[in-house]
Design a protein around this motif. Structure first.
Motif, short mmCIF file in Angstrom:
data_model
loop_
_atom_site.label_atom_id
_atom_site.label_comp_id
_atom_site.label_asym_id
_atom_site.label_seq_id
_atom_site.Cartn_x
_atom_site.Cartn_y
_atom_site.Cartn_z
N GLU A 123 42.98 29.35 43.68
CA GLU A 123 42.95 30.64 44.37
C GLU A 123 42.25 31.73 43.58
N ASN A 124 42.47 31.78 42.29
CA ASN A 124 41.78 32.78 41.48
C ASN A 124 40.27 32.56 41.53
N PHE A 125 39.89 31.28 41.57
CA PHE A 125 38.47 30.93 41.63
C PHE A 125 37.85 31.41 42.95
N GLY A 129 37.69 39.57 44.54
CA GLY A 129 38.24 40.89 44.28
C GLY A 129 38.49 41.18 42.81
N HIS A 130 38.69 40.13 42.00
CA HIS A 130 39.03 40.39 40.59
C HIS A 130 37.79 40.59 39.71
N PHE A 131 36.61 40.34 40.24
CA PHE A 131 35.40 40.39 39.40
C PHE A 131 35.21 41.70 38.62
N VAL A 134 38.16 41.96 35.88
CA VAL A 134 38.36 40.92 34.88
C VAL A 134 37.04 40.52 34.21
N HIS A 135 35.96 40.51 34.99
CA HIS A 135 34.67 40.11 34.43
C HIS A 135 33.71 41.31 34.42
N THR A 136 34.26 42.41 33.93
CA THR A 136 33.55 43.69 33.96
C THR A 136 32.18 43.59 33.29
N GLN A 251 38.14 34.90 30.13
CA GLN A 251 38.65 36.14 30.72
C GLN A 251 39.67 35.85 31.81
N ASP A 252 39.49 34.76 32.53
CA ASP A 252 40.43 34.42 33.60
C ASP A 252 41.77 33.93 33.07
N LYS A 253 41.74 33.35 31.88
CA LYS A 253 42.91 32.64 31.39
C LYS A 253 44.19 33.47 31.36
#
Ligand SMILES: N[C@@H](CCC(=O)N[C@@H](CS)C(=O)NCC(=O)O)C(=O)O
Ligand SMILES: [Fe+2]
Lengths: 301, 212
Positions: A123-125, A129-131, A134-136, A251-253
């Motif tokens: 689901e995170n993959f 919306g998190h980009f 989290v991956h600024t 970063q996702d971890k």
């Protein structure tokens, strides 16, 4: 039937990835975990692969001899990985045709242990919306936080969840990107624990780079995440591509490991709509219909 | 200056973080640590026979060990003289004491993270227990420091390289299954470290505590 802790036939009757073929040292026994069971595997110089439930005669690190394996498990060699099954193996594994295109660079970018269920990681993959948060500066950037309307369907012919027409602004969509751009995405979930994303390649607009996440459930709340890329890129080295992807995954971890509960709730009412967006809802429904119980919180009857 | 670097390494992060705080530019050479094990390759072993990162090269000098590198960088490039108080024997001794402690955190909390995240074959229960023992000591130490009106690991009003050396594997501990729930003084100190001017994160460490 094997005597296993895991009793969920939905998850048992799947092919599960164990290792990228590139990474298996030839001629020695390797050991890992799958569905709470210890599994050993090996490959010899002729390329003969086997997997078996671990035993004391053939310990990890000892020489591997295919002929000495008395109770082999089913094996599949596909998409650059070794797959095995602890139940009834399905006849086929999902398609991944790009992997077999001759001018592709196939780069396994590493396998990582994560304290989370496979469903949460998928689901995170799938979540754009998190980009920005989290991956600024790489996959997203404020104020470009909007997830535009996109389409989701469960393909009847292929039994997979597909999200299309996804668009997101990305400062550095791939290593080969020179500037920020609106990037088109397609997501596929063709397997309960595997997801692929297709995004326009910065070096050839007409083709897609593919990033995949093949998850090996070690337990209900612990996974081995096999990550990799299949790209059209003749500029960057293998190592650079791998490093880019590892930075992203690193970063996702912590985000994954801070999910609560660690198992994926399948009840559509269990979580707020922000966390369970359209693709996530379709994915959860699809898992529910399959009757999956392993690593999830099933809908109460 | 060149840093032989790997993004997911907390020991390399110590150096990147401190150079950012000092606002000193440097180049990096990425080492394919995982899964490539490049740090064990002959050219890397020629630079560091221990086969570990980080390593720096600066004006012809090659140096290994994160704590040693922090010491060198502070003594050479920190114009304030605050990060490594050369003129103050008491505090200098404290810094050395906690730099050694930081390597103990590497030996335990980092080991657990390598086991869980990158499948290193080691006794993870022993590593976690060792980390909790050190965290308990650090938490108590920081609690007393706070009571005395102090914010940092060593005495005085300014952070030192001991804070930089201890921070990475504390903040990454959950990746090794080590919760910081029982260490409130450590958690407050982590927030203070994140507010140091020039602070940067790494993959797995966010600039603010938003993710926690
Ligand atoms: N005392 C050393 C420890 C460095 C260390 O453990 N580095 C890790 C990477 S974070 C490494 O290279 N490990 C490989 C090994 O120890 O074989 C330091 O502080 O720099
Ligand atoms: Fe992400």
């Amino acid at each position: 039937m094997l005597d296993l802790n895991c009793k969920d036939s939905v998850i048992l009757n799947q092919w599960h990835p164990l290792s990228s073929l590139e990474e298996i040292n030839k001629g020695v026994v390797h050991k890992t975990r799958l569905l709470d069971a210890s599994i050993s595997y090996g490959i010899d110089d002729e390329g003969t692969l086997s997997t078996w439930l671990s035993n004391d005669h053939l310990k990890a690190g000892q020489p591997y001899n295919a002929a000495a394996i008395t109770d082999p498990l089913p094996v599949k060699h596909a998409h650059g990985y070794l797959w095995t099954c602890l139940g009834e193996p399905p006849e086929t594994l999902f398609s991944f045709s790009e992997f077999y295109e001759s001018d592709r660079r196939n780069v396994p970018t590493g396998v990582f242990g994560v304290h989370v269920s496979a469903g949460r990681a998928v689901e995170n993959f799938l979540d754009m919306g998190h980009f920005p948060f989290v991956h600024t500066g790489i996959l997203g950037e404020e104020p470009h936080t909007e997830v535009k309307e996109y389409d989701v369907e469960v393909s009847e012919t292929r039994d997979e969840v597909v999200a299309t027409q996804c668009q997101f602004y990305q400062p550095q969509a791939a290593l080969a990107s020179k500037e920020g751009a609106m990037v088109d995405y397609i997501y596929r979930v063709p397997h309960v624990n595997c997801a692929l994303l297709y995004k326009s390649s910065p070096t050839d607009e007409s083709r897609n780079d593919v990033i995949y996440l093949f998850l090996q459930p070690m337990g209900q709340e612990q996974i081995r995440a096999h990550t990799g890329m299949c790209v059209v890129d003749d500029m960057n080295s293998h190592e650079d591509i791998r490093y880019f992807q590892q930075t992203i995954f690193g970063q996702d971890k912590p985000i994954l490991e801070n999910q609560y509960p660690k198992r994926l709730p399948l009840d559509p009412r269990a979580e707020t709509p922000i966390r369970a967006d359209k693709t996530a809802i379709a994915f959860r429904r699809w898992l529910s219909r399959k009757g999956l119980t392993y690593g999830v919180i099933p809908v109460e009857a | 200056m060149k840093l032989y670097d790997y993004e997911l390494s907390g020991n390399c992060y110590k150096i990147r973080l401190f150079l950012s705080i000092l606002n000193k530019s440097f180049e990096t050479q990425t080492v394919d640590f995982y899964p490539g094990q490049e740090h064990k390759s002959p050219p890397m072993l020629a630079l560091n026979p221990l086969g570990q990162l980080p390593i720096i090269e600066d004006e012809g000098k090659v140096l290994r060990d994160a704590q040693a590198i922090l010491t060198y960088l502070a003594a050479k490039y920190d114009e304030t003289g605050e990060w490594y108080p050369l003129q103050d024997p008491d505090r200098l001794g404290e810094v050395a004491q906690w730099l050694a402690f930081a390597d103990g955190i590497t030996g335990t909390a980092s080991a657990a993270r390598l086991h869980d995240g990158l499948f290193y074959d080691l006794d993870v229960e022993a590593a976690r227990a060792g980390a909790h023992r050190l965290f308990r000591i650090l938490d108590e130490h920081l609690w007393f420091a706070e009571q005395a009106g102090q914010s940092w690991i060593c005495s005085g009003n300014h952070p030192t390289i001991a804070d930089i050396a201890c921070f990475p594997y504390v903040i990454l501990s959950e990746e090794g299954g080590i919760s910081r729930q029982d260490y409130p003084a450590i958690r407050r100190w982590c927030d203070r470290v994140k507010r140091i001017k020039g602070f940067i994160g790494m993959s797995g460490v966010f600039p603010t505590s938003a993710a926690a």
